[in-house]
Design a protein around this motif. Structure first.
Motif, PDB file in Angstrom:
ATOM      1  N   THR A 186       0.819  -1.222   0.000  1.00 23.43           N
ATOM      2  CA  THR A 186       0.000   0.000   0.000  1.00 23.43           C
ATOM      3  C   THR A 186       0.849   1.268   0.000  1.00 23.43           C
ATOM      4  O   THR A 186       0.319   2.358   0.182  1.00 23.43           O
ATOM      5  CB  THR A 186      -0.929   0.022   1.233  1.00 23.43           C
ATOM      6  OG1 THR A 186      -0.142  -0.040   2.429  1.00 23.43           O
ATOM      7  CG2 THR A 186      -1.888  -1.162   1.215  1.00 23.43           C
ATOM      8  N   SER A 189      -0.320   4.847  -1.363  1.00 26.12           N
ATOM      9  CA  SER A 189      -1.771   4.830  -1.585  1.00 26.12           C
ATOM     10  C   SER A 189      -2.436   6.097  -1.062  1.00 26.12           C
ATOM     11  O   SER A 189      -1.937   6.751  -0.134  1.00 26.12           O
ATOM     12  CB  SER A 189      -2.393   3.608  -0.897  1.00 26.12           C
ATOM     13  OG  SER A 189      -3.806   3.659  -0.953  1.00 26.12           O
ATOM     14  N   THR A 190      -3.581   6.426  -1.641  1.00 22.29           N
ATOM     15  CA  THR A 190      -4.392   7.540  -1.158  1.00 22.29           C
ATOM     16  C   THR A 190      -4.986   7.226   0.209  1.00 22.29           C
ATOM     17  O   THR A 190      -5.234   8.126   1.011  1.00 22.29           O
ATOM     18  CB  THR A 190      -5.536   7.835  -2.143  1.00 22.29           C
ATOM     19  OG1 THR A 190      -4.978   8.102  -3.422  1.00 22.29           O
ATOM     20  CG2 THR A 190      -6.381   9.020  -1.707  1.00 22.29           C
ATOM     21  N   TYR A 191      -5.201   5.934   0.473  1.00 24.88           N
ATOM     22  CA  TYR A 191      -5.848   5.509   1.705  1.00 24.88           C
ATOM     23  C   TYR A 191      -4.823   5.257   2.811  1.00 24.88           C
ATOM     24  O   TYR A 191      -3.668   4.896   2.537  1.00 24.88           O
ATOM     25  CB  TYR A 191      -6.644   4.214   1.476  1.00 24.88           C
ATOM     26  CG  TYR A 191      -7.735   4.337   0.459  1.00 24.88           C
ATOM     27  CD1 TYR A 191      -8.996   4.798   0.816  1.00 24.88           C
ATOM     28  CD2 TYR A 191      -7.516   3.981  -0.872  1.00 24.88           C
ATOM     29  CE1 TYR A 191     -10.009   4.915  -0.122  1.00 24.88           C
ATOM     30  CE2 TYR A 191      -8.528   4.090  -1.823  1.00 24.88           C
ATOM     31  CZ  TYR A 191      -9.766   4.555  -1.439  1.00 24.88           C
ATOM     32  OH  TYR A 191     -10.761   4.669  -2.371  1.00 24.88           O
ATOM     33  N   TYR A 193      -4.287   2.657   5.533  1.00 28.33           N
ATOM     34  CA  TYR A 193      -4.804   1.309   5.775  1.00 28.33           C
ATOM     35  C   TYR A 193      -4.705   0.903   7.243  1.00 28.33           C
ATOM     36  O   TYR A 193      -3.785   1.310   7.956  1.00 28.33           O
ATOM     37  CB  TYR A 193      -4.053   0.287   4.918  1.00 28.33           C
ATOM     38  CG  TYR A 193      -4.539   0.234   3.485  1.00 28.33           C
ATOM     39  CD1 TYR A 193      -5.419  -0.756   3.068  1.00 28.33           C
ATOM     40  CD2 TYR A 193      -4.135   1.179   2.560  1.00 28.33           C
ATOM     41  CE1 TYR A 193      -5.874  -0.805   1.758  1.00 28.33           C
ATOM     42  CE2 TYR A 193      -4.579   1.149   1.245  1.00 28.33           C
ATOM     43  CZ  TYR A 193      -5.456   0.150   0.852  1.00 28.33           C
ATOM     44  OH  TYR A 193      -5.913   0.107  -0.434  1.00 28.33           O
ATOM     45  N   GLY A 211     -10.046   1.233   3.431  1.00 27.47           N
ATOM     46  CA  GLY A 211      -8.758   0.671   3.802  1.00 27.47           C
ATOM     47  C   GLY A 211      -8.677  -0.157   5.063  1.00 27.47           C
ATOM     48  O   GLY A 211      -7.591  -0.342   5.599  1.00 27.47           O
ATOM     49  N   GLN A 238      -6.487  -4.361  -3.621  1.00 25.68           N
ATOM     50  CA  GLN A 238      -7.012  -3.861  -4.895  1.00 25.68           C
ATOM     51  C   GLN A 238      -8.525  -3.674  -4.854  1.00 25.68           C
ATOM     52  O   GLN A 238      -9.056  -2.778  -5.519  1.00 25.68           O
ATOM     53  CB  GLN A 238      -6.618  -4.809  -6.037  1.00 25.68           C
ATOM     54  CG  GLN A 238      -5.138  -4.757  -6.375  1.00 25.68           C
ATOM     55  CD  GLN A 238      -4.663  -3.331  -6.643  1.00 25.68           C
ATOM     56  OE1 GLN A 238      -5.252  -2.600  -7.426  1.00 25.68           O
ATOM     57  NE2 GLN A 238      -3.582  -2.946  -5.968  1.00 25.68           N
ATOM     58  N   GLU A 241      -8.564  -0.203  -3.439  1.00 28.43           N
ATOM     59  CA  GLU A 241      -8.057   0.807  -4.364  1.00 28.43           C
ATOM     60  C   GLU A 241      -9.018   1.035  -5.530  1.00 28.43           C
ATOM     61  O   GLU A 241      -9.171   2.163  -6.010  1.00 28.43           O
ATOM     62  CB  GLU A 241      -6.676   0.373  -4.900  1.00 28.43           C
ATOM     63  CG  GLU A 241      -5.591   0.283  -3.852  1.00 28.43           C
ATOM     64  CD  GLU A 241      -5.178   1.645  -3.320  1.00 28.43           C
ATOM     65  OE1 GLU A 241      -5.212   2.617  -4.096  1.00 28.43           O
ATOM     66  OE2 GLU A 241      -4.840   1.742  -2.122  1.00 28.43           O
TER      67      GLU A 241
END
Length: 365
Positions: A186, A189-191, A193, A211, A238, A241
Motif C-alpha cells: 500500500t 496509496s491515497t488511503y 490502511y 482501507g 485492490q 483501491e
C-alpha cells in the motif's frame, strides 16, 4: 437526572469503555448532565463545545474537559439531537444558533434532492427500465463520486459495528507479518490502511471501504509461505483501491440507494443498511478478475514473488470442493480467472528474481 428532555446518547470518558457506554444526556440552566450506568458527570454550558456529529451530520457531539479528563457525548439520533438542540438553555447559546442556521441550509438542500427524486420517479417507465439495465455503469459512476472521506467513514462505521463480534489479535508474529506485507503493498496509496487479525478458524479475509482489512487466523494457518498470504492481501488491497466494495454496496442497496447517493441525501437509515452485512458483499466476476490482475502487478512492483497468489487461490478452490470456505464464497473462483491469472504471471514475472519474504518457520504463531 431530572432535566428535560433526557435523550439517549453514547458517552465516552476516562472511566468508560473505549467504545463508549450507552446512557442519557440532558441540558438545563445548570449545564449538561450525562449518565451511563453508575457514572454521572456534569459540565457548565460555558465549558461545552458543540458540533454536528454522525455520518450524515444530523446528530450532535458535546465535548468538555474536567481537570485532566475529557468527556464526549454523541447524540446520533436525528430527532433526539433536534430535541436537545431546542432545549431553552442550549438554544440561546451562540454555538447552538450557528448549528441551527447551518442545518437549515442543509435541510433546504435535502428538500431539493427529494424534489429531484420525485421528479425522476414520475418519468416514463421506459426510462426506469433503462436505468435498471445500466445499473452496473450507473453504480460505478455514483461510487466514483463519493468523496474519499465519506468512503472511509462508511468503512470505519462498518468495522466499529462488527468489532464486538470479532476476537482481534493485533499483536504477535502473524499480525506483524500482515502489517509488514500490507505496508509494502500500500506504499503511496491515497488511503491510510488498517490491518487486523481476527482469531477465527474460518478461512476468510475481507476488505472494507476506505482501507480496513481483516484476515482470519484460519486463512493464515492455511498458507504454506508468506508469499501466499501476500497474494491474498494484494487481492484485498485492490478491492479497496478500485472501490469495489463501494460499488457493490451501491448496487446492493438498489434503486433507493442509487437515488439517495445521486441527490446527496444519505440518511442514517440508508447508511445503516449499507454497513450491515458489509463482509457478505459478493464481488462480480469482473471485479474479482480485476483485483487478481492488478494485485499480481502490485506484488511484482513491491518485489514480492507473485506465484503465491495463484498457488493459494488454487489450494482454496480445491478445499472448497470438500467443505465451504468463506473466502471462496464471497470471492467466487472460476477456471477462466485461474487461467488468466497464471497467464499474466507467466508474462509479468519472466526473468525476475524475488527475495523470499521470510526464512522463519511458517505460518507464524
Amino acid at each position: 437526572m431530572n432535566s428535560q428532555p433526557q435523550v439517549p446518547a453514547l458517552i465516552f470518558g476516562p472511566v468508560l469503555p473505549s467504545s463508549g457506554a450507552r446512557g442519557i444526556v440532558s441540558v438545563s440552566a445548570l449545564g449538561v448532565e450525562a449518565a451511563a450506568g453508575d457514572v454521572s458527570v456534569r459540565a457548565s454550558l460555558a465549558d461545552v463545545t458543540l458540533r454536528e456529529a454522525g455520518f450524515d451530520e444530523r446528530g450532535l457531539e458535546l465535548t468538555w474537559t474536567s481537570g485532566a479528563d475529557r468527556w464526549v457525548v454523541h447524540v446520533l439520533d436525528a430527532e433526539a439531537a433536534r430535541a436537545l438542540l431546542a432545549t431553552p438553555a442550549l438554544a440561546t447559546t451562540p454555538m447552538a444558533g450557528a448549528l441551527v442556521n447551518r442545518k437549515r441550509g442543509t435541510t433546504a438542500g435535502r428538500s431539493l434532492g427529494w424534489s429531484l427524486l420525485i421528479a425522476f420517479v414520475l418519468l416514463p417507465a421506459v426510462l426506469l427500465l433503462l436505468f435498471v439495465l445500466n445499473s452496473n455503469r450507473i453504480a460505478g459512476w455514483i461510487a466514483g463520486r463519493i468523496p474519499i472521506e465519506q468512503e472511509v467513514g462508511i468503512g470505519r462505521q462498518a468495522f466499529e459495528g462488527m468489532r464486538a463480534e470479532l476476537t482481534l489479535k493485533d499483536t504477535g508474529a502473524a499480525y506483524e507479518a500482515v502489517k509488514a506485507i500490507g505496508a509494502r503493498l500500500t506504499k503511496g496509496s491515497t488511503y491510510t490502511y488498517e490491518f487486523h487479525i481476527a482469531e477465527d478458524k474460518a478461512v476468510n479475509a475481507f476488505a472494507l471501504p476506505g482501507g480496513v482489512i481483516v484476515v482470519n487466523t484460519g486463512l493464515i494457518d492455511l498458507t504454506a509461505r508468506p508469499e501466499e498470504l501476500a497474494g491474498v492481501l494484494a487481492h484485498e488491497v485492490q478491492h479497496v483501491e478500485l472501490r469495489h466494495s463501494v460499488r457493490a454496496m451501491v448496487k446492493g442497496l438498489g434503486l433507493r440507494a442509487l437515488f439517495a447517493f445521486a441527490t446527496g441525501d444519505i440518511g442514517g437509515s440508508l447508511i445503516g443498511e449499507a454497513v450491515v452485512g458489509m463482509t457478505d458483499l459478493k464481488f462480480s466476476r469482473d471485479d474479482e478478475s480485476e483485483a487478481d490482475r492488478l494485485g499480481l502487478d502490485a506484488l511484482i512492483e513491491a518485489g514480492i514473488d507473485p506465484s503465491g497468489m495463484p498457488a493459494f487461490f488454487e489450494k482454496m478452490s480445491r478445499q472448497a470442493g470438500e467443505a465451504p470456505i468463506a473466502f471462496v464464497s464471497s470471492h467466487p473462483a472460476s477456471a477462466d480467472r485461474d487461467a488468466a491469472l497464471r497467464a499474466r504471471l507467466r508474462g509479468s514475472a519472466t526473468n525476475k528474481t524475488f527475495t523470499p519474504l521470510s526464512t522463519e518457520p511458517w505460518p507464524p504463531r
